[in-house]
Scaffold this active site. Structure first.
Site, PDB file in Angstrom:
ATOM      1  N   ASP A  66       0.814  -1.215   0.000  1.00 42.93           N
ATOM      2  CA  ASP A  66       0.000   0.000   0.000  1.00 42.93           C
ATOM      3  C   ASP A  66       0.850   1.267   0.000  1.00 42.93           C
ATOM      4  OD1 ASP A  66       0.673  -0.798   2.710  1.00 42.93           O
ATOM      5  OD2 ASP A  66      -0.658   0.789   3.423  1.00 42.93           O
ATOM      6  N   GLU A 125      -0.032  -0.792   5.799  1.00 42.37           N
ATOM      7  CA  GLU A 125       1.079  -0.317   6.619  1.00 42.37           C
ATOM      8  C   GLU A 125       0.965   1.181   6.817  1.00 42.37           C
ATOM      9  OE1 GLU A 125       4.980   1.395   7.595  1.00 42.37           O
ATOM     10  OE2 GLU A 125       3.806   1.715   5.787  1.00 42.37           O
TER      11      GLU A 125
END
Length: 218
Positions: A66, A125
């Protein structure tokens, strides 16, 4: 697909937290000969892929697919990699799709590792990270995997002689970011921190096996 092509492919996924935009499926196909454990909870996807070559140590690369929203001020599409002056510009080029490309390519090309190789990848994250890596580690513990977590300083200090029998080793994957030496010349990433390059070169000169170098030395 060489490592630079892989890097560009990963950059094209609009994987804004927690959406992976199909990247996890691509990674599973890319490493189709690896075993898969995956979870999806509250919109967050986690992927654990592993391959046992023989008895021995278990080395795991941990990272995230991400990225944060691209924001304003781009001169180009942030999800179309742009090559300029020996740099590739795109959202996630430095954090951390260059690192992902490095260790995924290493796993793909590993031939004679003495033990098990794996990767743990999350799509959260950059967000709250409640259902990301931490959650996945609990799942892996339930499935019988032993987990030992090391921070970046510990990895840099100890990995040269570290031996962990049948244990998943999690380190800071900034040390897996590419630098211009040997095979990693193929990967070009924008804004790689100078200390990352220094750490990689120091480790290389000491003969430490850090990051993708572990699998690509012949």
């Amino acid at each position: 697909m060489n490592v630079l092509e892989l890097f560009k492919k990963l950059l094209k996924f609009k994987s804004i937290t927690p959406d992976d935009d199909g990247a996890m499926e691509f990674i599973k196909k890319y490493l189709s000969d690896f075993e898969v454990i995956e979870t999806q909870k509250e919109g967050v996807k986690n992927l654990f892929i592993y391959k046992k070559f023989s008895e021995g140590d278990h080395l795991c690369f941990a990272g995230h697919i991400d990225v944060v929203p691209p924001g304003e001020g781009w001169n180009t599409d942030p999800f179309i990699p742009t090559y300029k002056d020996d740099y590739i510009y795109a959202r996630g080029a430095q954090d951390m799709k260059s690192g992902l490309a490095a260790f995924l390519y290493a796993l793909k090309n590993a031939k004679n590792f003495k033990g098990t190789l794996s990767a743990l990848i999350t799509s959260d994250e950059e967000g709250d990270a409640i259902w990301g890596t931490k959650y996945m580690l609990e799942i892996l513990k339930e499935k019988g995997f032993k987990v030992k977590s090391l921070n970046a300083e510990e990895v840099a200090k100890e990995l040269g002689s570290l031996k962990i029998e049948n244990t998943v080793l999690l380190g800071c994957l900034s040390i897996c970011l590419p630098f211009k030496k040997g095979i990693w010349e193929e990967v070009i990433s924008s804004a790689v921190p100078p200390n990352t390059v220094e750490l990689n070169l120091k480790a290389f000169n000491k003969g430490w096996k850090i990051g993708g170098m572990l699998f690509l030395e012949q």
